[in-house]
Design a protein around this motif. Structure first.
Motif, short mmCIF file in Angstrom:
data_model
loop_
_atom_site.label_atom_id
_atom_site.label_comp_id
_atom_site.label_asym_id
_atom_site.label_seq_id
_atom_site.Cartn_x
_atom_site.Cartn_y
_atom_site.Cartn_z
N GLU A 119 0.83 -1.20 0.00
CA GLU A 119 0.00 0.00 0.00
C GLU A 119 0.88 1.26 0.00
O GLU A 119 0.55 2.25 -0.66
N HIS A 120 1.99 1.22 0.72
CA HIS A 120 2.92 2.35 0.75
C HIS A 120 3.44 2.64 -0.66
O HIS A 120 3.45 3.79 -1.11
N ILE A 121 3.87 1.61 -1.36
CA ILE A 121 4.38 1.76 -2.72
C ILE A 121 3.28 2.28 -3.66
O ILE A 121 3.51 3.18 -4.46
N ALA A 122 2.09 1.72 -3.53
CA ALA A 122 0.97 2.15 -4.39
C ALA A 122 0.64 3.63 -4.17
O ALA A 122 0.41 4.37 -5.14
N LYS A 123 0.63 4.08 -2.92
CA LYS A 123 0.31 5.49 -2.64
C LYS A 123 1.44 6.40 -3.11
O LYS A 123 1.18 7.48 -3.64
N ALA A 124 2.68 5.97 -2.96
CA ALA A 124 3.81 6.78 -3.45
C ALA A 124 3.71 6.93 -4.97
O ALA A 124 3.88 8.03 -5.51
N GLN A 125 3.40 5.85 -5.66
CA GLN A 125 3.24 5.92 -7.11
C GLN A 125 2.06 6.80 -7.49
O GLN A 125 2.14 7.60 -8.43
N TYR A 126 0.95 6.68 -6.77
CA TYR A 126 -0.22 7.53 -7.02
C TYR A 126 0.16 9.00 -6.88
O TYR A 126 -0.17 9.83 -7.73
N ILE A 127 0.86 9.33 -5.79
CA ILE A 127 1.26 10.72 -5.55
C ILE A 127 2.17 11.22 -6.66
O ILE A 127 1.94 12.29 -7.23
N LEU A 128 3.20 10.46 -7.00
CA LEU A 128 4.16 10.89 -8.00
C LEU A 128 3.53 11.03 -9.39
O LEU A 128 3.94 11.89 -10.18
N GLN A 129 2.54 10.21 -9.69
CA GLN A 129 1.89 10.25 -11.01
C GLN A 129 0.80 11.32 -11.10
O GLN A 129 0.29 11.61 -12.19
N ASN A 130 0.44 11.93 -9.98
CA ASN A 130 -0.64 12.92 -9.98
C ASN A 130 -0.43 14.04 -10.99
O ASN A 130 -1.34 14.34 -11.78
N PRO A 131 0.73 14.70 -11.04
CA PRO A 131 0.91 15.76 -12.05
C PRO A 131 0.88 15.24 -13.48
O PRO A 131 0.47 15.96 -14.39
#
Length: 183
Positions: free
Chosen positions: A147-159
């Protein structure tokens, strides 16, 4: 039918089919659903210093570039770094979007509630930078590394998802502790 009702998505479909609102929604006097205030209290058996929280903080006025201005972005990201240095929290990642921010944070101080730490930070930024925030924030305790990795990827891909850059590496409005590689 009980196994179907046990599924979270099926329960939501049943709520909506039966004309009821899901439990996190209430009906206002104008018959429009409004979000209830969600508690930010951490259960006593949880040690915030050992957990990572996905945090979202929204500006009061959505759809307007408030945070991704050079001076404001620098002040917000510097404040993240300063709080890391003071051990008020450990921020694994913070990314600014024009009208909100996302962060992955562990809270190192057991005597202060999460809502107090985030509230103090928001008040400080409001006074210093004139940022108007929505009254609350969203937080979710991450349960495992996946879940940590998934949220980090979600955050980084937001822009990237919003069409602001082609690659997340090109987004300058983010902060990570030195030595932490993006996941």
């Amino acid at each position: 039918m009980d196994s179907v009702r046990g599924n979270r998505h099926c329960r939501l479909a049943i709520f909506l089919r039966d004309g009821q609102y899901p439990p996190v929604l209430a009906v206002s006097s104008s018959d429009r659903p409004t979000r209830k205030s969600l508690p930010h209290d951490v259960p006593v058996w949880i040690n915030p210093a050992e957990e990572v929280y996905f945090i979202t903080v929204n500006c009061l006025q959505r759809g307007r570039n408030v945070l991704c201005r050079e001076k404001t972005a620098e002040a917000v990201l510097d404040s993240v770094q300063i709080r890391n240095g003071r051990r008020e929290w450990y921020c694994h990642l913070c990314l600014l979007m024009p009208d909100h921010l996302h962060a992955l944070i562990s809270f190192t101080n057991r005597t202060k509630r999460l809502s107090q730490v985030i509230g103090d930070w928001k008040r400080w930024l409001a006074c210093r930078e004139g940022i108007e925030w929505q009254p609350s924030y969203f937080e979710h305790r991450l349960r495992d590394d996946r879940e940590h990795i998934a949220k980090a990827q979600y955050i980084l891909q937001n822009p990237v998802r919003k069409g602001l850059v082609q690659r997340w590496e090109d987004w300058e409005y983010r902060w990570q502790p030195k030595g932490d590689a993006a996941r």
